[in-house]
Design a protein around this motif. Structure first.
Motif, short mmCIF file in Angstrom:
data_model
loop_
_atom_site.label_atom_id
_atom_site.label_comp_id
_atom_site.label_asym_id
_atom_site.label_seq_id
_atom_site.Cartn_x
_atom_site.Cartn_y
_atom_site.Cartn_z
N ILE A 291 -3.95 5.91 -2.78
CA ILE A 291 -4.72 4.65 -2.68
C ILE A 291 -3.83 3.46 -3.03
O ILE A 291 -3.86 2.43 -2.36
CB ILE A 291 -5.95 4.72 -3.60
N ILE A 292 -3.03 3.61 -4.09
CA ILE A 292 -2.11 2.53 -4.47
C ILE A 292 -1.15 2.23 -3.33
O ILE A 292 -0.87 1.06 -3.00
CB ILE A 292 -1.34 2.90 -5.75
N ALA A 293 -0.63 3.28 -2.69
CA ALA A 293 0.37 3.10 -1.64
C ALA A 293 -0.22 2.47 -0.38
O ALA A 293 0.44 1.64 0.27
CB ALA A 293 0.99 4.45 -1.29
N LYS A 294 -1.46 2.81 -0.05
CA LYS A 294 -2.00 2.40 1.25
C LYS A 294 -3.07 1.32 1.19
O LYS A 294 -3.32 0.65 2.20
CB LYS A 294 -2.59 3.63 1.95
N ARG A 300 1.64 -2.45 -0.76
CA ARG A 300 2.27 -3.22 0.33
C ARG A 300 3.56 -3.87 -0.13
O ARG A 300 4.55 -3.92 0.61
CB ARG A 300 1.29 -4.26 0.86
N TYR A 301 3.56 -4.37 -1.36
CA TYR A 301 4.77 -4.99 -1.91
C TYR A 301 5.89 -3.96 -2.07
O TYR A 301 7.07 -4.26 -1.82
CB TYR A 301 4.47 -5.62 -3.27
N ILE A 302 5.53 -2.75 -2.51
CA ILE A 302 6.54 -1.70 -2.70
C ILE A 302 7.24 -1.37 -1.40
O ILE A 302 8.48 -1.32 -1.32
CB ILE A 302 5.88 -0.44 -3.30
N GLY A 373 15.30 3.67 1.66
CA GLY A 373 14.18 2.85 1.25
C GLY A 373 13.19 2.56 2.34
O GLY A 373 13.47 2.72 3.53
N GLY A 374 11.97 2.16 1.92
CA GLY A 374 10.96 1.71 2.85
C GLY A 374 10.07 2.77 3.44
O GLY A 374 9.05 2.45 4.06
N ILE A 375 10.39 4.06 3.28
CA ILE A 375 9.63 5.13 3.91
C ILE A 375 9.38 6.24 2.90
O ILE A 375 10.32 6.68 2.20
CB ILE A 375 10.37 5.71 5.13
N GLY A 376 8.14 6.73 2.82
CA GLY A 376 7.83 7.84 1.94
C GLY A 376 6.32 8.03 1.84
O GLY A 376 5.56 7.09 2.04
N THR A 377 5.90 9.26 1.55
CA THR A 377 4.48 9.56 1.41
C THR A 377 4.26 10.41 0.16
O THR A 377 5.13 11.20 -0.23
CB THR A 377 3.93 10.32 2.63
N ILE A 378 3.08 10.25 -0.43
CA ILE A 378 2.72 11.01 -1.62
C ILE A 378 2.52 12.49 -1.27
O ILE A 378 3.04 13.38 -1.94
CB ILE A 378 1.46 10.43 -2.28
N HIS A 379 1.75 12.74 -0.20
CA HIS A 379 1.49 14.14 0.16
C HIS A 379 2.77 14.86 0.57
O HIS A 379 2.91 16.06 0.35
CB HIS A 379 0.44 14.22 1.28
N GLY A 380 3.72 14.11 1.16
CA GLY A 380 5.00 14.73 1.52
C GLY A 380 5.78 15.18 0.30
O GLY A 380 6.38 16.26 0.29
N ALA A 381 5.77 14.36 -0.76
CA ALA A 381 6.48 14.72 -1.99
C ALA A 381 5.87 15.95 -2.64
O ALA A 381 6.58 16.83 -3.15
CB ALA A 381 6.47 13.54 -2.96
N ILE A 382 4.54 16.04 -2.64
CA ILE A 382 3.87 17.21 -3.22
C ILE A 382 4.19 18.46 -2.41
O ILE A 382 4.46 19.53 -2.98
CB ILE A 382 2.35 16.97 -3.29
N LEU A 383 4.19 18.33 -1.09
CA LEU A 383 4.56 19.47 -0.25
C LEU A 383 6.02 19.86 -0.48
O LEU A 383 6.35 21.05 -0.50
CB LEU A 383 4.32 19.12 1.22
N GLY A 384 6.88 18.86 -0.67
CA GLY A 384 8.28 19.16 -0.99
C GLY A 384 8.43 19.92 -2.28
O GLY A 384 9.22 20.86 -2.39
N ALA A 385 7.66 19.53 -3.30
CA ALA A 385 7.68 20.25 -4.58
C ALA A 385 7.20 21.68 -4.40
O ALA A 385 7.75 22.62 -4.99
CB ALA A 385 6.83 19.52 -5.61
#
Length: 430
Positions: A291-294, A300-302, A373-385
């Protein structure tokens, strides 16, 4: 000839575009499935048992929680090498708080209802202060994040040692240990309720997003595609709950639980673990971070800062304060991970969180977070872990030596970055 050969490829691209499929995410899911199937064959079917899947999930939680914060750090073109050491310091502070400070200062012994919550609050405050200090040095003093967090890696690991005088601190409060996994589960009924609620919420969110797009005259997927996606979401969530509910508590453990309550276990009685509280905590954090990311200005600033820091600053974004906020958030997540890690071990040990910084960075990168920089997803990081933990767990079950396990994980990390570079070149950086 050229027209006939390019037509199928063009059709596939059009279908993927119509269905809004994230091909990289699908590739990661496919890789995860392959890893699971290969290890299941090599272990004679033991890898995909409910017991091992349960253990795999609770082992992934600590790294996955920190990886959600590392996404924001890397997206803004920074790095944090100190997360494992910050985790150790927060764990040491919480362990000493509940076993020494509170009993001596306030007379609160282990088992008191206030003990775990005071300890967790102190740990979160500690993590937030450390993270804010790192962010201040990076944002306002312009010291490179690599140097600040490399120093933090050395400093906070040894601060943790001095806090505990190098001793293992335990046992910890029983309520506190409920966040560790096997000592804190929800049982079958509550797990099914949460699974059904999560399924309903996910499907409702999917169709609400569709209605919002239609209202704003934006292109949407076909109804059949939305229906299929809804079915996949429902089967994934409820299937996961069903697997966890299939792992039954061993008979001896059940007997001891009844004895502790002064009761006699009925003959033939069985009970399943269900959803671990730590996994539920990870899901909640993933939702909040997404939610914070999207959905927030900060998100949006990040991503704007990561895409072009100079343009973001010229547009009025306070990138210095944003850096402090991001590293403060990471410090809080390190403290929450410390709760999970120490609760799972039932004590604080000197080596807790060792090399976690590398696992967290690897999880974020394998999950698709671009180091540029500029690209990344939360669900992707969890799947990576989850992929990393599956590799390590599978190799351990097969009998692979620990040094070779690290060689494989390191090779997978480099390969993941290479695949990501090739993928982004082919898709124009999207």
């Amino acid at each position: 000839m050229s027209e006939t050969t390019t037509a199928p490829a063009a059709a596939k691209r059009n279908i993927a575009k119509t269905l809004e499929l994230d091909t990289r995410l699908l590739g990661m899911i496919g890789a995860f499935v392959v890893v699971c199937l290969v290890f299941n064959v090599l272990t004679d079917g033991r890898f995909l048992t409910p017991r091992n899947i349960f253990n795999l999930t609770i082992q992934t939680v600590s790294v996955a929680i920190m990886a959600t914060g590392m996404v924001f750090v890397i997206v803004t073109r920074h790095i944090d090498l100190s997360v494992g050491s910050v985790l150790a310091t927060c764990s040491a502070v919480m362990a000493v708080t509940q076993t020494a400070l509170l009993p001596n200062a306030l007379g609160l012994e282990l088992g008191h209802p206030l003990i775990p919550w005071i300890a967790i609050s102190v740990g979160i405050i500690t993590g937030a202060l450390i993270g804010a200090f790192h962010g201040w040095m990076i944002g306002y003093l312009a010291i490179p994040a690599f140097i600040v967090t490399l120093g933090g890696l050395l400093v906070w690991r040894n601060v943790a040692w001095y806090i505990t005088s190098g001793q293992t601190i335990g046992p910890l409060d029983p309520t506190f240990m409920a966040f560790g996994g096997i000592n804190g589960t929800l049982g079958t009924s509550t797990s099914w309720i949460i699974g059904l609620v999560a399924t309903a919420a996910a499907i409702a969110g999917l169709w609400n997003a569709r209605r919002a797009k239609v209202a704003h005259e934006q292109p949407v997927k076909p109804v059949w595609a939305e229906t299929v996606l809804s079915a996949l979401i429902a089967s994934g969530i409820l299937g996961f709950i069903a697997i966890l509910n299939a792992y039954e508590v061993p008979e001896r453990r059940l007997a001891r639980m009844f004895e502790d309550r002064g009761e006699v276990m009925p003959e033939g009685y069985t009970e399943a673990y269900g959803l671990p509280i730590s996994v539920l905590l990870l899901i909640g954090i993933a939702v909040i971070m997404t939610i914070i990311a999207k959905r927030t200005r900060m998100g949006r600033y990040i991503f704007a800062t990561g895409g072009n820091p100079d343009a973001a600053e010229l547009s009025g974004i306070n990138t210095r304060l944003l850096t402090v906020k991001i590293f403060t958030m990471v410090g809080v997540l390190c403290a929450i991970s410390a709760v999970v890690a120490s609760a799972r071990l039932a004590n604080h040990s000197n080596d807790i969180g060792t090399l976690d910084e590398l696992r967290v960075i690897a999880a974020a990168v394998i999950g698709g977070t671009a180091l540029s920089g500029g690209i990344g997803t939360i669900h992707g990081a969890i799947l990576g872990a989850l992929i990393m933990q599956s590799l390590q767990s599978g190799m351990a079950m097969v009998g692979v030596d620990a040094p070779f396990q690290n060689i494989v994980v390191g090779s997978v990390l480099v390969l993941a970055v290479l695949v990501d570079i090739i993928y982004r070149k082919r898709t124009g950086g999207k």
